[in-house]
Design an enzyme around this catalytic site. Structure first.
Site, PDB file in Angstrom:
ATOM      1  N   GLY A   1      38.752  37.373  42.633  1.00  0.00           N
ATOM      2  CA  GLY A   1      40.188  37.193  42.462  1.00  0.00           C
ATOM      3  C   GLY A   1      40.971  38.109  43.375  1.00  0.00           C
ATOM      4  N   GLY A   2      41.555  39.146  42.790  1.00  0.00           N
ATOM      5  CA  GLY A   2      42.437  40.044  43.541  1.00  0.00           C
ATOM      6  C   GLY A   2      41.791  40.688  44.746  1.00  0.00           C
TER       7      GLY A   2
ATOM      8  N   GLY B   1      41.722  40.101  35.689  1.00  0.00           N
ATOM      9  CA  GLY B   1      43.060  40.630  35.917  1.00  0.00           C
ATOM     10  C   GLY B   1      43.410  41.797  35.024  1.00  0.00           C
TER      11      GLY B   1
ATOM     12  CD  GLU C   1      36.833  32.292  34.993  1.00  0.00           C
ATOM     13  OE1 GLU C   1      37.352  32.876  35.944  1.00  0.00           O
ATOM     14  OE2 GLU C   1      37.384  31.376  34.381  1.00  0.00           O
TER      15      GLU C   1
ATOM     16  CG  HIS D   1      40.222  30.286  36.872  1.00  0.00           C
ATOM     17  ND1 HIS D   1      41.054  31.105  36.148  1.00  0.00           N
ATOM     18  CD2 HIS D   1      39.597  31.079  37.779  1.00  0.00           C
ATOM     19  CE1 HIS D   1      40.955  32.340  36.614  1.00  0.00           C
ATOM     20  NE2 HIS D   1      40.071  32.358  37.591  1.00  0.00           N
TER      21      HIS D   1
ATOM     22  CB  SER E   1      37.693  42.778  37.296  1.00  0.00           C
ATOM     23  OG  SER E   1      38.853  42.309  36.648  1.00  0.00           O
TER      24      SER E   1
END
Length: 240
Positions: free
Chosen positions: A222-223, A161, A155, A83, A201
């Site tokens: 992710g988030g 982020g 990514e 990552h 994202s």
């Protein structure tokens, strides 16, 4: 680095009915401290469990590390390797990514292998060179048969982020390049069978457009995975 055990259990319990019946693979990769809790909570559901990293040695004087065998012994099936945050903050290199990939495959794990360029590299126009090197080094010593246990996640580091997202076309272009790189190494049939994800994202609002691209086979979320309802929107977009 999100969710304590109680929070992780709540998330899985909320997610189970939302993900039930999905005709795509649903995997949650949680912090080491949450693994046992999440494995129990997900038991009997279609949600599979992964870890966020593993070490390349089986055991020894590597304080603070977790081996691939320790993960499989728990019942973990997947592991994220390379990552961008591991590369950026913890000294991960293409070579150590290869060693971790090898260890994870040897232990029977499915590897979610992350590759991607930083903003300066994209602005210099060397995205393809950077990504090709990361892919080739990471897959060094991996057989065509073992490739079936690898998922590659593109990514772009500048889109993680930050709220920035590659356009649908940018994501598809690099994913297609990754597939072409794998085709040169293993042949077109192996490349066609490879799952190539996008992981910058992706969220409930943009997932449908990204996942509609021909070379975007899934998402590394992710988030947007921290809320069950948001994550379920992405899951259903992946099933279309």
């Amino acid at each position: 680095m999100n969710k304590n055990r109680a929070e992780a259990k709540t998330l899985i319990e909320e997610l189970k009915p939302l993900a039930a019946g999905a005709d795509c693979d649903v995997v949650v990769c949680v912090p080491f401290t949450d693994l046992e809790t999440v494995l129990c909570a997900a038991d009997g559901s279609n949600i599979k469990v992964g870890a966020q990293n593993c070490h390349f040695e089986k055991s020894g004087a590597f304080t603070g590390e977790i081996s691939a065998d320790m993960l499989t012994e728990m019942g973990v099936e997947y592991v994220i390797i390379g990552h961008s945050e591991r590369r950026q903050y913890f000294g991960e290199t293409d070579e150590t990514v290869n060693k971790r990939t090898r260890a994870a495959l040897d232990a029977g794990l499915t590897v979610i292998l992350c590759v991607g360029e930083v903003l300066a590299e994209r602005e210099l126009g060397i995205t393809e060179e950077v990504v090709a090197k990361q892919v080739k080094v990471a897959l060094h010593g991996v057989s065509e048969q073992e490739l079936k246990n690898i998922i590659i996640a593109y990514e772009p580091v500048w889109a993680i982020g930050t709220g920035k997202t590659a356009t649908n076309e940018q994501a598809n272009e690099v994913n297609a390049f990754i597939r072409a790189t794998v085709a040169k190494l293993y042949g077109q049939a192996a490349a066609d069978g490879l799952v190539v994800q996008y992981g910058g994202s992706m969220n409930a609002g943009n997932a449908a457009g990204l996942l509609a691209q021909p070379d975007v086979d899934g998402g590394l979320i992710g988030g947007a995975s921290l809320k069950a309802q948001d994550f379920s929107v992405i899951i259903h977009a992946a099933c279309q």
